[in-house]
Enzyme design. Sequence first.
Site, short mmCIF file in Angstrom:
data_model
loop_
_atom_site.label_atom_id
_atom_site.label_comp_id
_atom_site.label_asym_id
_atom_site.label_seq_id
_atom_site.Cartn_x
_atom_site.Cartn_y
_atom_site.Cartn_z
N HIS A 143 135.70 26.27 75.87
CA HIS A 143 136.98 26.13 75.55
C HIS A 143 137.92 26.76 76.77
CE1 HIS A 143 136.20 26.12 70.89
NE2 HIS A 143 136.60 24.98 71.07
N CYS B 155 139.52 34.12 70.29
CA CYS B 155 139.14 33.01 69.66
C CYS B 155 139.34 33.49 67.98
CB CYS B 155 137.52 32.90 69.49
SG CYS B 155 137.01 32.38 71.24
N1 ARG Z 1 130.96 28.76 67.56
C1 ARG Z 1 132.39 28.50 67.65
C2 ARG Z 1 132.18 27.10 68.40
O1 ARG Z 1 131.36 26.88 69.14
C3 ARG Z 1 133.05 29.35 68.72
C4 ARG Z 1 134.41 28.94 68.72
C5 ARG Z 1 135.25 29.96 69.78
N2 ARG Z 1 136.50 29.70 69.75
C6 ARG Z 1 137.37 29.79 71.00
N3 ARG Z 1 138.49 29.72 70.66
N4 ARG Z 1 137.06 29.86 72.20
O2 ARG Z 1 132.98 26.10 68.20
#
Ligand code: ARG
Length: 276
Positions: free
Chosen positions: A176, A270
């Site tokens: 991300h 996150c």
């Molecule tokens: N386990 C989640 C995923 O892989 C973590 C999300 C983290 N969120 C972020 N905004 N980076 O989707």
Amino acid sequence: MTPTPAVPAGAPARAKTFLMCPPEHFTVEYAINPWMDPALPVNLVSAQRQWGELRSVYTSLGHTVRTIDPEPGLPDMVFAANGATVIDGKVLGARFAYPERAAEGPAYLNWFRANGYSTVVEPAHVNEGEGDIVFARRAIIVGHGFRTDKAIKHEVAALYGLPVISVRLVDPRFYHLDTALLVLGPDTAAYYPAAFDGPSQATLAAHFTELIEASEDDAHELGLNGTCDGRHVVLPVQAAGLAMQIKAAGYTVVPVDLSEFKKSGGGPKCCTLELR
Ligand code: ARG
């Protein structure tokens, strides 16, 4: 026990409103990024304490925190940043790349509809909200390569009327945009260059006049997954070097420990969706 973080006195440069989702059902029971290992147990009590500390940090800094009810069976719903993008009160819903998280899109959209938001747009393309769609005041930066479809840029531009800059993520640990880029101000950001392809590194260097380079170690602590109110930067405590770089740029760093969420590839940003 993690010590309660020391919160500096003083009002934030901009009081913000954040949406957070309590980690009632947080687990790591599937793996959709390289950080996640379902064999490695999450300590739910610690996770809840860490999340509560993050919320307390925000309120101590003068911000408002609203919450959305967590839904059973959606262990990643705690990562509110992925739930939508909200700028000028206009909501662009999320559409998740993996079926494990698909139901979070409508869950967040329903929260916005139930809470008086009049412009709530169901997206045509896959996008994971503010995780990949980063508001940088003069422009919106959209990250693609792992989760978000590059074509979301047209929806973002049409809804918000701001220039949209696309960047390509190339390292699966930084899946991300908010794991590799931390916007501090309209002209200032911190980033981890190796998370981006060459042209995208050049694009970021051209856009921001002050660009702090995070070390590999700090990036691997998910150190860039912080939030900034214009004065305070809420940052993972593990990113000690980055904290010094950000302090040197004139900001007050407020460290938080979200180690339980790192087991899912997440950090403070996150867990935070800004309601602009
Ligand atoms: N386990 C989640 C995923 O892989 C973590 C999300 C983290 N969120 C972020 N905004 N980076 O989707």
